[in-house]
Design an enzyme around this catalytic site. Structure first.
Site, mmCIF file in Angstrom:
data_model
loop_
_atom_site.group_PDB
_atom_site.id
_atom_site.type_symbol
_atom_site.label_atom_id
_atom_site.label_comp_id
_atom_site.label_asym_id
_atom_site.label_seq_id
_atom_site.Cartn_x
_atom_site.Cartn_y
_atom_site.Cartn_z
ATOM 1 C CG ASN A 9 -5.096 -22.451 100.353
ATOM 2 O OD1 ASN A 9 -5.231 -22.961 99.237
ATOM 3 N ND2 ASN A 9 -5.852 -22.783 101.383
ATOM 4 C CE LYS A 16 -9.018 -19.108 102.323
ATOM 5 N NZ LYS A 16 -9.402 -20.408 102.840
ATOM 6 N NE ARG A 86 -5.285 -27.106 100.852
ATOM 7 C CZ ARG A 86 -6.573 -27.026 100.591
ATOM 8 N NH1 ARG A 86 -7.132 -25.855 100.376
ATOM 9 N NH2 ARG A 86 -7.305 -28.105 100.535
ATOM 10 C CG HIS A 175 -10.076 -32.314 104.052
ATOM 11 N ND1 HIS A 175 -11.335 -32.879 103.993
ATOM 12 C CD2 HIS A 175 -10.195 -31.101 103.478
ATOM 13 C CE1 HIS A 175 -12.170 -32.031 103.427
ATOM 14 N NE2 HIS A 175 -11.499 -30.942 103.087
ATOM 15 C CG LEU A 204 -17.490 -32.768 109.917
ATOM 16 C CD1 LEU A 204 -18.581 -32.915 110.963
ATOM 17 C CD2 LEU A 204 -17.632 -33.850 108.848
ATOM 18 N N GLY A 205 -16.052 -29.211 106.736
ATOM 19 C CA GLY A 205 -16.129 -27.825 106.274
ATOM 20 C C GLY A 205 -17.054 -27.804 105.077
ATOM 21 N NE ARG A 236 -16.217 -31.224 96.463
ATOM 22 C CZ ARG A 236 -15.207 -30.969 97.281
ATOM 23 N NH1 ARG A 236 -14.882 -31.820 98.227
ATOM 24 N NH2 ARG A 236 -14.503 -29.882 97.136
ATOM 25 C CG MET A 278 -24.241 -27.225 109.321
ATOM 26 S SD MET A 278 -25.576 -28.358 108.853
ATOM 27 C CE MET A 278 -24.665 -29.795 108.296
ATOM 28 N N GLY A 325 -15.303 -25.972 109.918
ATOM 29 C CA GLY A 325 -16.330 -24.995 110.294
ATOM 30 C C GLY A 325 -17.553 -25.633 110.931
ATOM 31 C CB ILE A 326 -19.818 -28.390 109.888
ATOM 32 C CG1 ILE A 326 -20.282 -27.605 108.656
ATOM 33 C CG2 ILE A 326 -20.968 -29.182 110.497
ATOM 34 C CD1 ILE A 326 -20.731 -28.474 107.482
ATOM 35 C CD GLU A 328 -12.776 -25.627 113.800
ATOM 36 O OE1 GLU A 328 -12.874 -24.397 113.966
ATOM 37 O OE2 GLU A 328 -11.981 -26.136 112.996
ATOM 38 C CD GLU A 380 -6.802 -27.427 106.382
ATOM 39 O OE1 GLU A 380 -7.638 -26.537 106.639
ATOM 40 O OE2 GLU A 380 -6.925 -28.220 105.442
#
Ligand code: ADP
Length: 397
Positions: A9, A16, A86, A175, A204-205, A236, A278, A325-326, A328, A380
């Site tokens: 990725n 990554k 990806r 996504h 929600l990341g 954003r 967050m 991340g958010i 979860e 993913e």
């Protein structure tokens, strides 16, 4: 000996790498950052020691260095049997993952004008991996592909139709790999099959999007031509009035500057004036920082409005799913969002929500909720590994 599969990725300055075995179990992962700069560095997950990279290291140097270290440390012995990449934008050409050859690479290049920042980087990773492993089958998995099932009423903007015909201006959605995984995993947890499962999936990341999935198929999504549309995100803005461009042009702000502001200085960062993160925002809000509390409120309110909007495309709903991340990790965001959805019958159980649905198959809804509400960690990389393995195996039979 072990059989490996790589998932790669590439971001503009990062790479990554995940190594999977042939049973799709993750064996190792590594991250290279600040590529093409003086302080490029890399790290293998689980190791304290950074992997030294030469100054100005490219994606290819980072990849070959990481592979050498993984082999030297005997974390993996063999070259991979397949490599999955990806790729952010597949335009209307790619409705599913594709085996990479000169023709598919040219088709990805043709989509570059739709994602001018991401596509060249994705292609850099592909070229590097092809040079290092010329005989290994490689696969592109697209963020947009899952949303190619959107009907015209959901993907067309109300603009002159020649914009779509001549320039492919339409909503693509992103996504997709995560939303696809959500419906597979939600179906499994609910004891259903994906093709009979309908969910609303909120990823929600740092980037955020929400998708309506009807009987396993994406039918509406919040991101559009670019990943800027829709929900409030880390930096954003999500939806704004398009009249803003003309209004701010009158104040001397060019389209280029505004684009930068909408992508990099807006969202949670712009609203709070502090951070796009967050977790930090929740801490600030707990300590009484009002702009941070307001940023979270606006984030959740917009998200709840979009849950309502996604209901329009469904005839039944098996679950509202939170991920990223958010999604979860933030009980607060889930609770505040669902508090706006009482009229639609969504209710959350405070204790289950605080525990993120752990030990409960991800369920956080209360007994009286009209619909299940699930927390599901996204994966993913696993989807890319599965798709790459499937296509690589088919190509060799
Ligand atoms: P990316 O889109 O870059 O993959 P992630 O999916 O990792 O990002 O999500 C990053 C976001 O998740 C950040 O805003 C981070 O603060 C948030 N996050 C992670 N853990 C928590 C937590 N415990 N509480 C609230 N937010 C969290």
């Amino acid at each position: 000996m072990d059989a490996n599969l790589f998932v790669i990725n590439c971001g503009s300055s990062s790479l990554k790498l995940a190594v999977f075995d042939d049973q799709h179990r993750k064996r190792a992962s590594a991250l290279a950052e600040r590529l093409n700069s003086n302080d490029a560095f890399a790290r293998i997950a689980g190791s304290e020691q950074p992997v030294p990279l030469p100054s100005g290291a490219s994606h290819e140097t980072a990849l070959s260095t990481l592979i050498k270290v993984l082999k030297d440390q005997r974390i993996m012995a063999n070259d991979p049997f397949a490599i999955g990449h990806r790729v952010v934008h597949g335009g209307e050409t790619f409705r599913e993952a594709a085996l990479l050859d000169d023709e598919t690479i040219a088709a990805i290049e043709d989509c570059a004008s739709l994602a001018p920042l991401h596509t060249p980087v994705n292609l850099a990773g592909i070229s590097a991996a092809r040079r290092l492993f010329p005989s290994v089958p490689q696969v592109a998995v697209f963020d947009t592909a899952f949303h190619q099932t959107l009907p015209p009423k959901a993907f067309l903007y109300a603009l002159p139709e020649s914009y779509y015909r001549d320039w492919a201006v339409r909503r693509y959605g992103f996504h997709g790999t995560s939303h696809y995984f959500m419906v597979q995993e939600a179906a499994r947890r609910l004891g259903r099959t994906p093709v009979t499962t309908s969910i609303i999936s909120a990823h929600l990341g740092n980037g955020c999007s929400i998708t309506a999935i009807r009987n396993g198929i994406s039918v509406d999504t919040s991101m559009g031509l670019t990943p800027l549309e829709g929900l409030v995100m880390g930096t954003r803005s999500g939806d704004v009035d398009p009249g803003l461009f003309d209004f701010l042009a009158g104040k001397g702000i060019s389209a280029e500057e505004l684009n930068e502001v909408l992508n990099k200085q807006s969202g949670l960062l712009g609203l709070s004036g502090q951070t796009n993160d967050m977790r930090s925002l929740c801490d600030l809000a707990d300590r009484g920082h009002e702009p941070s509390a307001l940023a979270i409120e606006i984030f959740c309110f917009r998200l709840a409005k979009y849950v309502g909007a996604m209901m329009v495309s469904l005839t039944s709903l098996d679950a509202l799913v939170f991920t990223g991340g958010i999604g979860e990790n933030s009980a607060r965001v889930r609770q505040q969002t669902v508090s706006h959805l009482q009229l639609m019958g969504f209710q959350i159980d405070t204790e289950l929500n605080e525990a993120h649905g752990a030990h409960n198959q991800g369920h956080v809804e209360s007994g009286g909720s009209r619909f299940p509400v699930l927390v599901i960690p996204t994966n993913e990389e696993l989807v890319i590994a599965q798709e790459s393995s499937r296509l690589a195996t088919n190509s060799s039979t």
